[in-house]
Design a protein around this motif. Structure first.
Motif, PDB file in Angstrom:
ATOM      1  N   UNK A   1       4.947   5.424   2.641  1.00 33.52           N
ATOM      2  CA  UNK A   1       4.478   6.792   2.473  1.00 33.52           C
ATOM      3  C   UNK A   1       5.663   7.722   2.268  1.00 33.52           C
ATOM      4  N   UNK A   2       5.365   8.888   1.744  1.00 36.27           N
ATOM      5  CA  UNK A   2       6.407   9.906   1.571  1.00 36.27           C
ATOM      6  C   UNK A   2       6.795  10.467   2.941  1.00 36.27           C
ATOM      7  N   UNK A   3       5.790  10.873   3.733  1.00 32.12           N
ATOM      8  CA  UNK A   3       6.038  11.460   5.051  1.00 32.12           C
ATOM      9  C   UNK A   3       5.155  10.787   6.097  1.00 32.12           C
ATOM     10  N   UNK A   4       5.781  10.365   7.176  1.00 36.68           N
ATOM     11  CA  UNK A   4       5.047   9.845   8.334  1.00 36.68           C
ATOM     12  C   UNK A   4       5.015  10.945   9.387  1.00 36.68           C
ATOM     13  N   UNK A   5       3.877  11.636   9.463  1.00 33.98           N
ATOM     14  CA  UNK A   5       3.707  12.725  10.440  1.00 33.98           C
ATOM     15  C   UNK A   5       3.623  12.190  11.864  1.00 33.98           C
TER      16      UNK A   5
ATOM     17  N   UNK B   1       5.618   9.952  13.115  1.00 34.97           N
ATOM     18  CA  UNK B   1       6.965   9.531  13.538  1.00 34.97           C
ATOM     19  C   UNK B   1       6.945   8.131  14.135  1.00 34.97           C
ATOM     20  N   UNK B   2       6.238   7.233  13.460  1.00 37.57           N
ATOM     21  CA  UNK B   2       6.214   5.836  13.867  1.00 37.57           C
ATOM     22  C   UNK B   2       5.138   5.486  14.878  1.00 37.57           C
ATOM     23  N   UNK B   3       4.326   6.444  15.297  1.00 36.17           N
ATOM     24  CA  UNK B   3       3.300   6.177  16.304  1.00 36.17           C
ATOM     25  C   UNK B   3       2.020   5.583  15.718  1.00 36.17           C
ATOM     26  N   UNK B   4       1.741   5.835  14.440  1.00 27.62           N
ATOM     27  CA  UNK B   4       0.517   5.301  13.827  1.00 27.62           C
ATOM     28  C   UNK B   4       0.645   3.793  13.670  1.00 27.62           C
ATOM     29  N   UNK B   5      -0.317   3.070  14.213  1.00 28.74           N
ATOM     30  CA  UNK B   5      -0.336   1.612  14.094  1.00 28.74           C
ATOM     31  C   UNK B   5      -1.223   1.257  12.903  1.00 28.74           C
ATOM     32  N   UNK B   6      -0.609   0.746  11.841  1.00 24.94           N
ATOM     33  CA  UNK B   6      -1.389   0.410  10.649  1.00 24.94           C
ATOM     34  C   UNK B   6      -1.536  -1.096  10.453  1.00 24.94           C
ATOM     35  N   UNK B   7      -0.916  -1.883  11.302  1.00 22.19           N
ATOM     36  CA  UNK B   7      -1.096  -3.331  11.252  1.00 22.19           C
ATOM     37  C   UNK B   7      -0.121  -4.072  10.360  1.00 22.19           C
ATOM     38  N   UNK B   8       0.695  -3.351   9.603  1.00 19.81           N
ATOM     39  CA  UNK B   8       1.757  -3.944   8.778  1.00 19.81           C
ATOM     40  C   UNK B   8       2.967  -3.024   8.911  1.00 19.81           C
ATOM     41  N   UNK B   9       4.162  -3.492   8.519  1.00 17.08           N
ATOM     42  CA  UNK B   9       5.313  -2.585   8.562  1.00 17.08           C
ATOM     43  C   UNK B   9       5.073  -1.349   7.689  1.00 17.08           C
ATOM     44  N   UNK B  10       5.569  -0.199   8.158  1.00 21.39           N
ATOM     45  CA  UNK B  10       5.436   1.052   7.413  1.00 21.39           C
ATOM     46  C   UNK B  10       6.816   1.553   7.013  1.00 21.39           C
ATOM     47  N   UNK B  11       7.011   1.733   5.712  1.00 23.60           N
ATOM     48  CA  UNK B  11       8.246   2.312   5.174  1.00 23.60           C
ATOM     49  C   UNK B  11       7.948   3.775   4.873  1.00 23.60           C
TER      50      UNK B  11
ATOM     51  N   UNK C   1       0.863  -1.175   0.000  1.00 22.55           N
ATOM     52  CA  UNK C   1       0.000   0.000   0.000  1.00 22.55           C
ATOM     53  C   UNK C   1       0.901   1.226   0.000  1.00 22.55           C
ATOM     54  N   UNK C   2       0.663   2.167  -0.909  1.00 25.42           N
ATOM     55  CA  UNK C   2       1.454   3.398  -0.935  1.00 25.42           C
ATOM     56  C   UNK C   2       0.520   4.592  -0.753  1.00 25.42           C
ATOM     57  N   UNK C   3       0.868   5.425   0.215  1.00 24.32           N
ATOM     58  CA  UNK C   3       0.087   6.603   0.591  1.00 24.32           C
ATOM     59  C   UNK C   3       1.001   7.822   0.506  1.00 24.32           C
ATOM     60  N   UNK C   4       0.401   8.990   0.504  1.00 25.86           N
ATOM     61  CA  UNK C   4       1.191  10.212   0.466  1.00 25.86           C
ATOM     62  C   UNK C   4       1.755  10.547   1.846  1.00 25.86           C
ATOM     63  N   UNK C   5       0.873  10.869   2.779  1.00 25.01           N
ATOM     64  CA  UNK C   5       1.280  11.295   4.112  1.00 25.01           C
ATOM     65  C   UNK C   5       0.446  10.534   5.137  1.00 25.01           C
ATOM     66  N   UNK C   6       1.102  10.040   6.178  1.00 24.70           N
ATOM     67  CA  UNK C   6       0.418   9.336   7.256  1.00 24.70           C
ATOM     68  C   UNK C   6       0.397  10.229   8.484  1.00 24.70           C
ATOM     69  N   UNK C   7      -0.802  10.428   9.027  1.00 21.42           N
ATOM     70  CA  UNK C   7      -0.942  11.130  10.312  1.00 21.42           C
ATOM     71  C   UNK C   7      -1.411  10.140  11.367  1.00 21.42           C
ATOM     72  N   UNK C   8      -2.631   9.640  11.218  1.00 18.71           N
ATOM     73  CA  UNK C   8      -3.153   8.634  12.147  1.00 18.71           C
ATOM     74  C   UNK C   8      -3.100   7.229  11.545  1.00 18.71           C
ATOM     75  N   UNK C   9      -2.960   7.144  10.217  1.00 16.87           N
ATOM     76  CA  UNK C   9      -2.926   5.857   9.539  1.00 16.87           C
ATOM     77  C   UNK C   9      -4.290   5.336   9.139  1.00 16.87           C
TER      78      UNK C   9
END
Length: 193
Positions: free
Chosen positions: A145-149, A151-161, A115-123
């Motif tokens: 995603x391009x930017x993880x707003x 900073x690794x706190x959003x739990x999306x259930x899979x690894x986030x790059x 899954x590719x997203x632009x920006x993650x805030x809450x996921x």
């Protein structure tokens, strides 16, 4: 790319905004990354998405058959990242508030996708896109995603790059600091369209 290099791309497009913004999640923030100001320049979008594709490969998630993105914000980075991964790009759309694959897009049971997203805030958008694709039987190996707003706190259930992390404060509407409360809010995002 370093965090500063990524943010410099946003700055060069007047896409790093300051004010009082209503995020897609409903939270409020003094900073907004207006990624569409970046994505309107193909060379800048390519630079970011090529670096994201390289990072996806470097972290071991490049062996996928498709990129799936949530509409609307994820379409351009999903397409451009897929181009650099050498795979097709498809996207989910909201139908009655729930993500679905439309337009003859499909995934196969067991198919490995990212899954590719632009920006993650809450996921939230990524989680909803993951739920859609998993319900169809695909194996979501990771998200990117391009930017993880968060900073690794959003739990999306899979690894986030994330190409970069950029922690920006976000507040509930009833818990605004005085300096933010003094500025009229603007809603620049696309959720709810």
């Amino acid at each position: 790319m370093t965090r500063d290099e990524v943010l410099d791309v946003f700055r060069s497009c007047d896409a790093l905004l300051e004010g009082h913004f209503i995020l897609s999640s409903g939270l409020r923030s003094p900073v907004f990354l207006q990624k569409n100001r970046v994505f309107m320049f193909p060379a800048k979008a390519e630079k970011l998405c090529k670096a994201l594709a390289e990072k996806i490969r470097a972290e071991g998630f490049g062996d996928v058959s498709q990129v799936v993105s949530p509409a609307l914000g994820g379409i351009i980075p999903g397409y451009e990242t897929a181009r650099h991964l050498g795979v097709p790009a498809i996207f989910t759309e909201r139908v009655n508030g729930v993500f679905e694959l439309r337009r003859s897009f499909s995934v196969e049971p067991g198919e490995k996708v990212i899954i590719v997203e632009d920006i993650v805030s809450t996921g939230l958008s990524i989680r909803e896109c993951i739920d859609c694709v998993k319900a169809l039987g695909a194996d979501v190996v990771a998200a990117a995603c391009i930017v993880d707003r968060s900073a690794g706190e959003a739990d999306i259930g899979v690894p986030l790059v994330a190409l970069t992390e950029f922690k920006v404060p976000a507040y509930a509407p009833d818990a605004l600091p005085p300096e933010l409360e003094a500025i009229p809010p603007v809603k620049p995002g696309s959720r709810g369209l």
